[in-house]
Write a protein that holds these residues in place. Structure first.
Motif, mmCIF file in Angstrom:
data_model
loop_
_atom_site.group_PDB
_atom_site.id
_atom_site.type_symbol
_atom_site.label_atom_id
_atom_site.label_comp_id
_atom_site.label_asym_id
_atom_site.label_seq_id
_atom_site.Cartn_x
_atom_site.Cartn_y
_atom_site.Cartn_z
ATOM 1 N N THR A 143 0.872 -1.177 0.000
ATOM 2 C CA THR A 143 0.000 0.000 0.000
ATOM 3 C C THR A 143 0.898 1.213 0.000
ATOM 4 O OG1 THR A 143 -1.697 -1.158 1.264
ATOM 5 C CG2 THR A 143 -1.817 1.235 1.231
ATOM 6 N N LEU A 144 0.678 2.125 -0.913
ATOM 7 C CA LEU A 144 1.495 3.325 -0.916
ATOM 8 C C LEU A 144 0.723 4.504 -1.481
ATOM 9 C CD1 LEU A 144 3.938 3.249 -3.859
ATOM 10 C CD2 LEU A 144 2.964 1.141 -3.088
ATOM 11 N N PRO A 145 1.198 5.708 -1.199
ATOM 12 C CA PRO A 145 0.488 6.898 -1.670
ATOM 13 C C PRO A 145 0.715 7.129 -3.160
ATOM 14 C CG PRO A 145 2.449 7.528 -0.439
ATOM 15 C CD PRO A 145 2.343 6.037 -0.351
ATOM 16 N N ALA A 146 -0.230 7.796 -3.804
ATOM 17 C CA ALA A 146 -0.133 8.096 -5.234
ATOM 18 C C ALA A 146 1.091 8.962 -5.520
ATOM 19 C CB ALA A 146 -1.401 8.810 -5.687
ATOM 20 N N GLY A 147 1.545 8.883 -6.759
ATOM 21 C CA GLY A 147 2.682 9.688 -7.184
ATOM 22 C C GLY A 147 3.820 8.816 -7.662
ATOM 23 N N ARG A 148 5.006 9.403 -7.711
ATOM 24 C CA ARG A 148 6.152 8.644 -8.193
ATOM 25 C C ARG A 148 6.653 7.696 -7.118
ATOM 26 N NH1 ARG A 148 8.102 10.042 -13.111
ATOM 27 N NH2 ARG A 148 7.379 12.067 -13.891
ATOM 28 N N ALA A 149 6.902 6.462 -7.514
ATOM 29 C CA ALA A 149 7.427 5.475 -6.577
ATOM 30 C C ALA A 149 8.514 4.675 -7.273
ATOM 31 C CB ALA A 149 6.308 4.539 -6.119
ATOM 32 N N SER A 150 9.472 4.205 -6.475
ATOM 33 C CA SER A 150 10.537 3.364 -7.022
ATOM 34 C C SER A 150 10.483 2.016 -6.343
ATOM 35 C CB SER A 150 11.896 4.004 -6.767
ATOM 36 O OG SER A 150 11.947 5.268 -7.369
ATOM 37 N N PHE A 151 10.544 0.965 -7.145
ATOM 38 C CA PHE A 151 10.540 -0.391 -6.610
ATOM 39 C C PHE A 151 11.890 -1.021 -6.896
ATOM 40 C CE2 PHE A 151 6.256 0.802 -7.717
ATOM 41 C CZ PHE A 151 5.521 0.400 -6.608
ATOM 42 N N ARG A 152 12.548 -1.482 -5.845
ATOM 43 C CA ARG A 152 13.815 -2.198 -6.016
ATOM 44 C C ARG A 152 13.455 -3.674 -6.024
ATOM 45 N NH1 ARG A 152 18.729 -1.385 -7.737
ATOM 46 N NH2 ARG A 152 18.573 0.698 -6.831
ATOM 47 N N ILE A 153 13.563 -4.310 -7.169
ATOM 48 C CA ILE A 153 13.170 -5.706 -7.289
ATOM 49 C C ILE A 153 14.410 -6.590 -7.177
ATOM 50 C CG2 ILE A 153 11.867 -7.379 -8.636
ATOM 51 C CD1 ILE A 153 10.317 -4.822 -7.850
ATOM 52 N N VAL A 154 14.462 -7.400 -6.129
ATOM 53 C CA VAL A 154 15.609 -8.279 -5.888
ATOM 54 C C VAL A 154 15.206 -9.698 -6.294
ATOM 55 C CG1 VAL A 154 17.208 -9.159 -4.152
ATOM 56 C CG2 VAL A 154 16.279 -6.835 -3.940
ATOM 57 N N ASN A 155 15.970 -10.284 -7.183
ATOM 58 C CA ASN A 155 15.656 -11.647 -7.606
ATOM 59 C C ASN A 155 16.436 -12.647 -6.758
ATOM 60 O OD1 ASN A 155 15.024 -14.028 -8.798
ATOM 61 N ND2 ASN A 155 15.804 -13.496 -10.843
ATOM 62 N N ALA A 156 15.766 -13.218 -5.757
ATOM 63 C CA ALA A 156 16.399 -14.218 -4.898
ATOM 64 C C ALA A 156 15.978 -15.629 -5.317
ATOM 65 C CB ALA A 156 16.037 -13.961 -3.435
ATOM 66 N N SER A 157 15.439 -15.752 -6.531
ATOM 67 C CA SER A 157 15.114 -17.084 -7.037
ATOM 68 C C SER A 157 16.265 -17.546 -7.936
ATOM 69 C CB SER A 157 13.796 -17.047 -7.822
ATOM 70 O OG SER A 157 14.012 -16.563 -9.137
ATOM 71 N N ASP A 158 16.131 -18.726 -8.513
ATOM 72 C CA ASP A 158 17.249 -19.245 -9.309
ATOM 73 C C ASP A 158 17.016 -19.133 -10.804
ATOM 74 O OD1 ASP A 158 15.240 -21.019 -9.479
ATOM 75 O OD2 ASP A 158 16.389 -22.778 -8.825
ATOM 76 N N ARG A 159 16.017 -18.358 -11.217
ATOM 77 C CA ARG A 159 15.795 -18.170 -12.650
ATOM 78 C C ARG A 159 15.655 -16.693 -12.964
ATOM 79 N NH1 ARG A 159 11.203 -22.407 -14.619
ATOM 80 N NH2 ARG A 159 11.652 -24.078 -13.159
ATOM 81 N N ALA A 160 15.917 -16.354 -14.226
ATOM 82 C CA ALA A 160 15.651 -14.994 -14.677
ATOM 83 C C ALA A 160 14.133 -14.820 -14.721
ATOM 84 C CB ALA A 160 16.244 -14.766 -16.061
ATOM 85 N N VAL A 161 13.625 -13.797 -14.041
ATOM 86 C CA VAL A 161 12.175 -13.649 -13.914
ATOM 87 C C VAL A 161 11.758 -12.208 -14.162
ATOM 88 C CG1 VAL A 161 11.766 -15.573 -12.345
ATOM 89 C CG2 VAL A 161 12.450 -13.339 -11.435
ATOM 90 N N GLU A 162 10.437 -11.992 -14.153
ATOM 91 C CA GLU A 162 9.920 -10.648 -14.361
ATOM 92 C C GLU A 162 9.002 -10.245 -13.214
ATOM 93 O OE1 GLU A 162 7.590 -10.475 -17.918
ATOM 94 O OE2 GLU A 162 6.289 -12.114 -17.319
ATOM 95 N N TRP A 163 8.802 -8.953 -13.098
ATOM 96 C CA TRP A 163 7.896 -8.377 -12.100
ATOM 97 C C TRP A 163 7.119 -7.287 -12.802
ATOM 98 C CZ3 TRP A 163 7.003 -3.776 -9.287
ATOM 99 C CH2 TRP A 163 6.330 -3.935 -8.053
ATOM 100 N N GLU A 164 5.800 -7.349 -12.680
ATOM 101 C CA GLU A 164 4.958 -6.394 -13.416
ATOM 102 C C GLU A 164 3.885 -5.807 -12.503
ATOM 103 O OE1 GLU A 164 4.607 -8.588 -17.776
ATOM 104 O OE2 GLU A 164 3.248 -9.190 -16.184
ATOM 105 N N ILE A 165 3.531 -4.570 -12.773
ATOM 106 C CA ILE A 165 2.351 -3.965 -12.148
ATOM 107 C C ILE A 165 1.245 -3.963 -13.197
ATOM 108 C CG2 ILE A 165 1.383 -1.882 -11.104
ATOM 109 C CD1 ILE A 165 4.257 -1.060 -10.379
ATOM 110 N N LEU A 166 0.106 -4.541 -12.843
ATOM 111 C CA LEU A 166 -1.001 -4.654 -13.802
ATOM 112 C C LEU A 166 -2.197 -3.826 -13.362
ATOM 113 C CD1 LEU A 166 -1.242 -8.511 -14.474
ATOM 114 C CD2 LEU A 166 0.062 -6.805 -15.734
ATOM 115 N N ASP A 167 -2.789 -3.147 -14.350
ATOM 116 C CA ASP A 167 -4.059 -2.463 -14.130
ATOM 117 C C ASP A 167 -5.076 -3.204 -14.989
ATOM 118 O OD1 ASP A 167 -6.140 -0.762 -13.688
ATOM 119 O OD2 ASP A 167 -5.250 0.976 -14.685
#
Lengths: 273, 396
Positions: free
Chosen positions: B64-88
């Motif tokens: 949960t976060l306030p509207a506006g600009r936000a930065s997400f630091r995505i750390v991949n601690a799994s063993d495969r190359a993966v993706e992270w997406e925000i969906l509307d």
């Protein structure tokens, strides 16, 4: 589906510089963005037609025809990936790789082009792939409908050129995308063409902001095209990726990465950050 | 051809396993480092959120976060190359693909208030949630009038619409001309009706080109000798021949000219940009002419195909309303339901006059019904006239 981290670092620089370029000249973007949708609509139309022929061949058990149509059908997807991959579920259904799935090639939801590619090349069969053929056919039809209904977000269109070159850097140079068929060069060319299409449509606006930048883009596109041209076959297709010499793979990396980095500044240059 | 699905040699497998372990270890270290770094950043700028992708889940997976600009630091601690997406809904808002195991990537997003979904690594992993709450700033922005850039999307989409309808018009007129050339009266009448539909959808934009539009759509009254005037050309000259004179005689050159004129019209529609205030004005004006004059059946006086023309006008209007809908919902929340109500009322009125897959001939529509159509069209045009002020179009 995959992209490289390489160009990301450069995107950040562009993002941190706030832009207040929203003025009347932003309406200059209407023509290239609508022309891009017209191009994408045309490409997805071809994708639908050719996927039908490809999946019909799979269902008929005609392995030779299916193998022949696989790479030429996919190019219409690869060219429009900046828009196609906005639809997360459809992109996964149409173009995911085995490593996107916990159970790899055996996962039920590993579907689409690469699932059928696996059948055709790794197993040399179409048996048991009839359902995947129908599924792919339905999914590209759904994609066509979704694209028709979508008002293209300007920043995704302009950002799409970089996205395509990042895709090339991450998945084509390594040959991971078409790992069973090794038809990567078709996709490679198509990603490059898709990126170049975006650049060409916005050329007047880019030249107005930075002529030297536009020239540099053209030069790097020409370098990549010239290397790819070496591997064109007489029938208009491409050699398999395992035939590409080490020296050429290395020679591709430089201009591909430079294009990805340069293109990641396009949004900022056109006032869309 | 080599077969990539063959089992790799044992040594290679061991090496791969080793490197995976190393990568996971590196990922852990990276995670730690990024946590420390992120704490520091939080102290400074706030708003950087670290998300760690584990093999089967993300942490945290509800944000949960306030509207506006936000930065997400995505750390991949799994063993495969993966993706992270925000969906509307079904659409990707922001994404980062191919995050290498053990590495992290930063995603910047400018988020509007609302509920989003998050994809996390493997496709089978559970999706997370992202709740973006309104702030004083986002509320103020929502109330403010949209900037010029907000119209790029709608205007582009309208140009695509003009291209599609323009293409359909050119093709339909080509087919109509062929039927006239062949002297096939019944076919030519049917194709006249078909060609009018795309024309009426783009008529609001076509009316910007006075002379060209006259060549295509002028009625006999605009000419000194009316139907007998040699300058009387275009659709309605064909309509006069096909429906009043019951013949294709002498129509071939008129049809040929119309082919050339609609091709020019399509090119002009694509070449001339439409500013945001015009986008609304042209459809409102089109409905006003319906309400003021065309309701009396003057436009299709020989064929009585007026109703399908009105319905196509309304489709063209509906396209513009839908394109502006997101902006209206934000900045003209009171006006939008009025527009929708007025649009539905006119649509319902026309639907009531359908006969199978076509419309009642207009000479069978009585005065009272005609006046009701005019009144509904005027009401819709009036609400559309309110958009300019509500979105501040003239001030852009």
């Amino acid at each position: 589906m995959k992209k490289t981290p390489l160009a990301l670092l450069f995107t950040l620089g562009a993002l941190s510089a706030p832009s207040f370029a929203a003025d009347a000249s932003s309406l200059d973007l209407v023509q290239p963005i609508s022309d891009y949708k017209i191009y994408v609509t045309d490409e997805v139309g071809k994708l639908v037609t050719e996927t039908k022929a490809f999946t019909d061949a799979v269902k008929k058990g005609d392995i030779a025809t299916a193998k022949k149509l696989y790479p030429t059908t996919r190019v219409h997807y690869e060219a429009i990936e900046p828009i196609a991959e906005l639809f997360s579920d459809l992109d996964a259904a149409i173009d995911s790789r085995e490593d996107d799935h916990e159970n790899g090639v055996k996962a039920d939801d590993f579907t689409g082009f690469h699932r059928i590619e696996y059948g055709l090349w790794a197993q040399n069969t179409t048996k048991g792939y009839e359902g995947f053929a129908d599924g792919l056919n339905n999914d590209v039809l759904r994609l066509q409908k979704q694209i028709a209904d979508l008002t293209f977000p300007p920043e995704k269109v302009v950002g799409g050129a970089a996205a395509l070159m990042e895709e090339v850097a991450a998945t084509k140079v390594s040959g991971e995308e078409d790992r069973y068929s090794h038809t990567d060069l078709y996709d490679f060319q198509s990603n490059v063409d898709g990126a170049k299409k975006i650049v060409d449509l916005f050329k007047p606006q880019i030249v107005k902001k930075d002529k030297a930048f536009a020239d540099k883009l053209d030069k790097n596109f020409a370098t990549v095209d010239a290397i790819l041209a070496k591997y064109k076959t007489k029938g208009g297709g491409f050699e398999t990726y395992d035939k590409v010499k080490d020296a050429d793979r290395k020679a591709l990396i430089g201009p591909v990465n430079t294009l990805a980095e340069d293109l990641s500044t396009l949004r900022g240059k056109l006032g869309l950050d | 051809m080599s077969n990539p699905t063959q089992q790799p040699p044992r040594l290679l497998r061991a090496a791969v396993a080793g490197s995976v372990i190393l990568m996971i270890a590196a990922g852990g270290l990276f995670y730690y480092a990024s946590q420390v770094a992120s704490e520091k950043r939080k102290a400074n700028a706030g708003n950087e959120i670290t998300v760690t992708i584990h093999p089967k889940s993300c942490e945290p997976n509800a944000l949960t976060l306030p509207a506006g600009r936000a930065s997400f630091r995505i750390v991949n601690a799994s063993d495969r190359a993966v993706e992270w997406e925000i969906l509307d809904g079904v659409l990707v808002v922001e994404e980062r693909e191919n995050i290498t195991p053990g590495m992290s990537q930063l995603i910047n997003a400018n988020l509007e208030p609302g509920d989003y979904a998050i994809t996390c690594g493997l496709l089978s992993n559970p999706r997370g949630t992202l709740k973006v709450t309104p702030t004083a700033e986002s509320d103020a922005r929502a109330k403010a009038r949209p900037a010029m850039t907000a119209f790029i999307g709608p205007l582009s989409e309208y140009r695509v619409y003009l291209n599609t309808q323009g293409g359909a018009l050119v093709q339909a007129v080509d087919e109509l001309a062929a039927a006239i050339q062949a002297g096939d009266l019944a076919q030519a009448r049917a194709l006249y009706a078909a060609a009018r539909v795309p024309y009426q959808r783009l008529a609001p934009a076509a009316q910007r080109f006075a002379q060209l539009n006259n060549a295509v759509d002028a009625r006999a009254d605009y000419y000194e000798k009316r139907e007998q005037d040699p300058a009387f050309t275009g659709f309605h000259r064909l309509e006069y021949g096909l429906f009043a004179q019951n013949s294709t005689d002498g129509l071939a050159p008129v049809a040929q000219q119309l082919q050339a004129d609609v091709a020019t019209l399509k090119a002009q529609l694509l070449a001339q940009p439409i500013p945001p205030d015009q986008l609304v004005n042209i459809v409102a004006r089109n409905l006003h002419t319906l309400a003021d004059t065309r309701y009396n059946g003057e436009q299709e006086r020989y064929s009585h195909l007026d109703l399908s023309g009105f319905a196509a006008n309304l489709e063209g209007t509906g396209k513009v309303i839908d394109l502006l809908r997101p902006l209206l919902a934000k900045s003209a929340a009171k006006l939008l339901p009025q527009i929708d109500t007025a649009q539905q009322k006119l649509a319902g009125r026309l639907a009531g006059l359908r006969e199978g897959d076509t419309y009642k001939p207009y000479d069978q529509v009585n005065d009272e019904q005609r006046k009701a159509i005019a009144s509904d069209a005027r009401a819709l045009a009036d609400t559309l006239d309110g958009i300019d002020q509500a979105l501040g179009l003239s001030a852009l």
